[in-house]
Design a protein around this motif. Sequence first.
Motif, PDB file in Angstrom:
ATOM      1  N   HIS A 129       0.888  -1.260  -0.007  1.00 26.40           N
ATOM      2  CA  HIS A 129       0.123  -0.050  -0.006  1.00 26.40           C
ATOM      3  C   HIS A 129       0.943   1.263   0.027  1.00 26.40           C
ATOM      4  O   HIS A 129       0.564   2.183  -0.648  1.00 26.40           O
ATOM      5  N   GLU A 130       2.007   1.256   0.832  1.00 29.07           N
ATOM      6  CA  GLU A 130       2.815   2.497   0.851  1.00 29.07           C
ATOM      7  C   GLU A 130       3.562   2.539  -0.432  1.00 29.07           C
ATOM      8  O   GLU A 130       3.735   3.722  -0.751  1.00 29.07           O
ATOM      9  N   GLU A 176       2.500   1.757  -3.753  1.00 28.98           N
ATOM     10  CA  GLU A 176       1.738   2.010  -4.515  1.00 28.98           C
ATOM     11  C   GLU A 176       1.134   3.686  -4.497  1.00 28.98           C
ATOM     12  O   GLU A 176       1.294   4.210  -5.351  1.00 28.98           O
ATOM     13  N   SER A 177       1.024   4.074  -3.006  1.00 32.23           N
ATOM     14  CA  SER A 177       0.683   5.486  -2.783  1.00 32.23           C
ATOM     15  C   SER A 177       1.744   6.564  -3.147  1.00 32.23           C
ATOM     16  O   SER A 177       1.742   7.261  -3.665  1.00 32.23           O
ATOM     17  N   PHE A 178       3.133   5.921  -2.833  1.00 32.22           N
ATOM     18  CA  PHE A 178       4.199   6.623  -3.088  1.00 32.22           C
ATOM     19  C   PHE A 178       4.559   6.769  -4.649  1.00 32.22           C
ATOM     20  O   PHE A 178       4.689   8.014  -5.246  1.00 32.22           O
ATOM     21  N   LYS A 185       2.288   6.324  -7.018  1.00 32.53           N
ATOM     22  CA  LYS A 185       1.378   7.530  -7.503  1.00 32.53           C
ATOM     23  C   LYS A 185       1.636   8.789  -7.526  1.00 32.53           C
ATOM     24  O   LYS A 185       1.431   9.683  -8.041  1.00 32.53           O
ATOM     25  N   GLU A 186       2.157   9.230  -6.062  1.00 29.09           N
ATOM     26  CA  GLU A 186       2.488  10.346  -5.706  1.00 29.09           C
ATOM     27  C   GLU A 186       3.450  11.052  -6.589  1.00 29.09           C
ATOM     28  O   GLU A 186       3.545  12.266  -7.221  1.00 29.09           O
ATOM     29  N   TYR A 226       5.175  -3.233  -8.106  1.00 21.63           N
ATOM     30  CA  TYR A 226       5.678  -2.102  -7.542  1.00 21.63           C
ATOM     31  C   TYR A 226       7.267  -1.798  -7.922  1.00 21.63           C
ATOM     32  O   TYR A 226       7.546  -0.737  -8.227  1.00 21.63           O
TER      33      TYR A 226
END
Length: 102
Positions: free
Chosen positions: A7-8, A10-12, A14-15, A41
């Motif tokens: 999750h971390e 994917e979020s990073f 995307k950011e 990832y």
Amino acid sequence: MNAETAHEAESFIKEVLSIAKPHLEKDLILFVDHYLYHAEYEMAFEGLFLAIMKLDTVPPIDWRQSVEMAIKLKLNDDAIYDEGFWSRFSKYIEGKINVDIK
């Protein structure tokens, strides 16, 4: 990879993609999106940062977090696309965080 790290990651990614998007080619954006969709990832991160390192403009990315994420994704040990990725990545961001990350 555990769910929290996934999750971390994917979020990073995307950011970072959102920040760098104006400077990236459409094919690269689609490439990263494809690997994010398939939860690959490591591939998304490495491909994205290989492209970022070629840019004339340096995007305002959290470089310290970039190093942490690359290590969590084990790209410091085993790159997918470029066996010299970690060395090139390290040199690229050393001056940006003023820390020796080797």
